[in-house]
Design a protein around this motif. Structure first.
Motif: not given
Ligand code: NAP
Length: 714
Positions: A642-648, A653-655, A675-688, A709-714
């Motif tokens: 889900v890396k594409y959504y980082f920075g949004k 108003g939270t980044v 669960v955040p992917g960082s827990a599994f050593g990959d911060d670009n993903s999430i676990r479902i 989809l509600l995340l917007a570009s800054p």
């Protein structure tokens, strides 16, 4: 004149006084006496000149020979050809252990100056047979090893009674004895001496050189040497690891530390290893050393008033908390506040164990199976596991190669703790199950993370694996099928990994194969890693009942592997938890005793259900723009990138900076827990985790999609 003669005499016993004295002159006083003494000594020396053979003409052998040649005839032999050096030293050299030629010199004494590690082999396979062949029956055998009980036992065991044995340790070497042996300690134990005269003559070399002669038993020597010589080498090597360097502010103390490093690290590693391996007292010294570091560190930490009551063991202090548990806790907290959370975060099947397992659980209680079993598991369950592994996974184990534990996690923990030591590296492919790296750190070893990526469907690349392997690699952790990605390596892919491990340079590596999800595979057939050629003796197989039989709360897992390791793990478990629950073990027997038809029917239903949910979840997640998600072939997780959504930016108003921010946003704003992917050593993903009701899955995935989809570009 007297002083000058004495001085000359120190250098050479056979010094002659030449000079032009008046023919009718008369020698007076000291000079007259000296001449008379010299005459007597010359006769005695002639009588007692020994033929000394040296076996092992390395660093120390040459150092001794340098002095021996001043008093005696010296013949040497060694694995390496030292003939040129020997010639310069006036030593006769017999090349390459030509022991027939060596003993043809009619030696009085042989000095064994080879490495401690090669001593026994050379004595038993070369020297003793050569003595027999050459019919040598009278000889003084002297060893100069830096440990004493070991050579004493070897010599006593293998030398015929007519051979004399003198165990010695000249406690100095080419550095400390470079200029003189004056006052340097020479330890000796006359283990078996019949020809006192030869022995005394040999020892007199050291007496003449003014050594401090110490008669001491070999056993006492080893005790004292461990707490002095070994600890010196050990300290020098530890400081050597620190790579200390000179600086403009060096103190005298620091300079002597650097000297210690130089002196000890210059000696061969064989010598250091010998001091450790062949003196039992050395191991105790290492433990004392480690304890002392801990005591001092603790004492320092306790001086801080804040730490007085709540100081935590450093090892525990450094463990990262499990993020899956953190999210679970946040879910519970929000639920307690009246929120309804859809949990897609727990690694637990949403089906019940087979009715026969539940019945066996009740029966176990009613029949009173409530007592301890053997630490390593009841024989009944171990037999069931043995049969299961042989019939279903095509791997054979004896009962002493199987250990039943309180869940697979305990089996993993014990296995890693048993085989890994400080400085060992453990290759862990990422994304990894949260606990692997932490368990490796608890064993003081180092996790070496090898990344897999979404494009490769999270399968381990053989090239990346090879790049990560070093001579320190102890273990490769394989989780197949994988938690958190659901990737399942096929037989061909496992074969490629095994081929890397089979290379001659990689023989030192074991594999911890975590196969806890083996019953939950779709499309790809699960293959047990230990079943691959050459891998049985190198695999620590982890499996259990939690996932395949939906028995998570029973806490029942097992380890199968080489008996040497499994037995040590069993001893460790005996000191931690003892046996797994006796009731769970009975349920485990019932699980493995399900008839083929019963199990197939039960499993087929589960697989069909899981595949339906996997397909549904995968389709929904893949349809979210810019989310990359391979279709998993095992377990019950999706691991979308889900890396594409980082920075949004969120509507409030939270980044969103990373996977953790995203998970907190999803649970707080959309009441869906992943669960955040960082827990599994990959911060670009999430676990479902999709092992939940279809209804939950639908709501949860819709919330994730909305949230992203509600995340917007800054
Ligand atoms: P070392 O590394 O302990 O021993 C080197 C010697 O062992 C060489 O002569 C070497 O032969 C021989 N060797 C090693 N492995 C062998 C093998 N597999 N087969 C045949 N020969 C083998 O170094 P060192 O300092 O010379 O010590 C020799 C002995 O003296 C040791 O037992 C040590 O404990 C004792 N010692 C040493 C000191 C000291 O200050 N260095 C002091 C007191 C006692 P090649 O050279 O022919 O390869």
């Amino acid at each position: 004149m007297k002083n000058a003669l004495n001085h000359l005499h120190e250098f050479c016993a056979l010094v002659k006084v030449f000079g032009s004295y008046p023919t009718k002159g008369v020698l007076l006083g000291d000079v007259k006496q000296f001449k008379a003494g010299l005459k007597n000594e010359r006769n005695t020396v002639k009588e007692l000149r020994l033929k000394i053979g040296i076996v092992g003409f390395g660093n120390f052998g040459q150092f001794l020979a340098n002095t021996f040649v001043r008093y005696h005839d010296v013949v040497a032999t060694s694995r390496t050809d030292y003939s040129t050096i020997a010639e310069d030293m006036n030593v006769t050299f017999v090349p390459m252990f030509d022991l027939d030629a060596f003993f043809a010199h009619k030696l009085d004494v042989i000095v064994l100056a080879m490495s401690i590690t090669s001593f026994e082999k050379i004595v038993t396979s070369a020297i003793i047979p050569a003595l027999k062949k050459s019919k040598v029956e009278k000889l003084l055998i002297v060893d100069v090893l830096s440990v004493k009980k070991h050579p004493k036992c070897v010599l006593l065991q293998h030398c015929i009674p007519s051979l004399d044995i003198l165990c010695t340790h000249p406690m100095f070497g080419p550095e400390s004895g470079k200029y003189s042996w004056n006052n340097l300690p020479m330890v000796y134990d006359k283990v078996r001496i019949s020809r006192q005269y030869v022995c005394d003559r040999f020892l007199s070399i050291f007496r003449k050189e003014n050594c401090k002669m110490i008669e001491m038993s070999c056993e006492k020597h080893d005790q004292d040497a461990a707490s002095s010589q070994f600890i010196t080498h050990f300290t020098g090597r530890i400081l050597g690891q620190l790579k200390l360097k000179h600086s403009p502010i060096d103190t005298t103390g620091f300079t002597s530390l650097l000297e210690l490093v130089d002196n000890t690290c210059q000696d061969s590693y064989d010598l250091f290893y010998g001091l450790y391996q062949y003196n039992q007292n050395s191991i105790a010294q290492i433990t004392n050393f480690q304890n002392s570091i801990e005591i001092l560190t603790r004492r320092l930490s306790l001086m801080n008033p804040k730490n007085q009551h709540y100081a935590i063991n450093q090892l525990i202090q450094n463990i990262a908390p499990s993020k899956t548990i953190q999210i679970h806790a946040l879910t519970k907290q929000l639920e307690a506040q009246g929120n309804q959370i859809v949990s897609l975060c727990v690694g637990e099947p949403d089906f019940q164990p087979h009715a026969a397992i539940l019945d066996a659980t009740k029966e176990a209680v009613v029949q009173g199976a409530t007592k301890y079993t053997a630490v390593g598991g009841s024989t009944e369950l171990k037999r069931s596991i043995q049969t299961y592994l042989e019939n279903e996974k095509h791997v054979k184990y004896d009962l002493n190669q199987i250990l039943v534990s309180n869940g697979g996690k305990q089996a993993i923990y014990q296995a890693i703790l048993t085989v890994c030591s400080p400085s060992d590296e453990v290759v862990v492919p990422s994304p990894y199950w949260v606990s692997y790296p932490e368990i490796v750190r608890l064993a003081h070893a180092t996790p070496v993370i090898v990344e897999t990526n979404v494009q490769d469907e999270y399968l381990l690349s053989v090239k990346h694996l090879e790049n990560a392997i070093t001579s320190n690699t102890r273990l490769l952790v394989l989780c197949n099928p994988s938690n958190p990605t659901g990737a399942t390596h096929s037989k061909g892919q496992l074969e490629a990994i095994a081929a890397v491990l089979r290379k001659p340079s990689n023989q030192h590596i074991l594999v911890l194969s975590d196969e806890i999800y083996e019953k939950l595979t779709y499309e790809v057939e699960h293959v047990c890693f230990a079943a691959l050629p050459g891998m049985h003796s190198r695999t620590l197989l982890i499996n259990g009942f939690s996932k395949g039989f939906a028995m998570t709360g029973y806490r029942l897992g097992y380890l199968a592997g080489p008996s040497e390791i499994v037995q040590k793990c069993t001893i460790l478990q005996g000191q931690i938890t003892s046996c797994a629950s006796s009731i769970s073990q009975r349920a485990g027997v019932a699980a493995l005793s399900l008839s083929d038809d019963d199990f197939k029917a039960y499993n087929a239903e589960i697989i069909a259900n899981m595949v339906e949910k996997r397909n549904f979840a995968h389709e929904k997640v893949s349809s979210i723009p810019h989310v990359l998600c391979p279709r998993p072939t095992g377990a019950f997780y999706l691991f979308p990138n889900v890396k594409y959504y980082f920075g949004k930016v969120t509507p409030s108003g939270t980044v969103i900076q990373n996977s953790e921010d995203l998970c907190v946003y999803l649970i707080e704003e959309f009441k869906v827990a992943v669960v955040p992917g960082s827990a599994f050593g990959d911060d670009n993903s999430i676990r479902i985790a999709y092992a939940t009701s279809m209804e939950n899955l639908e709501t949860g995935l819709l919330s994730i999609s909305k949230g992203l989809l509600l995340l917007a570009s800054p």
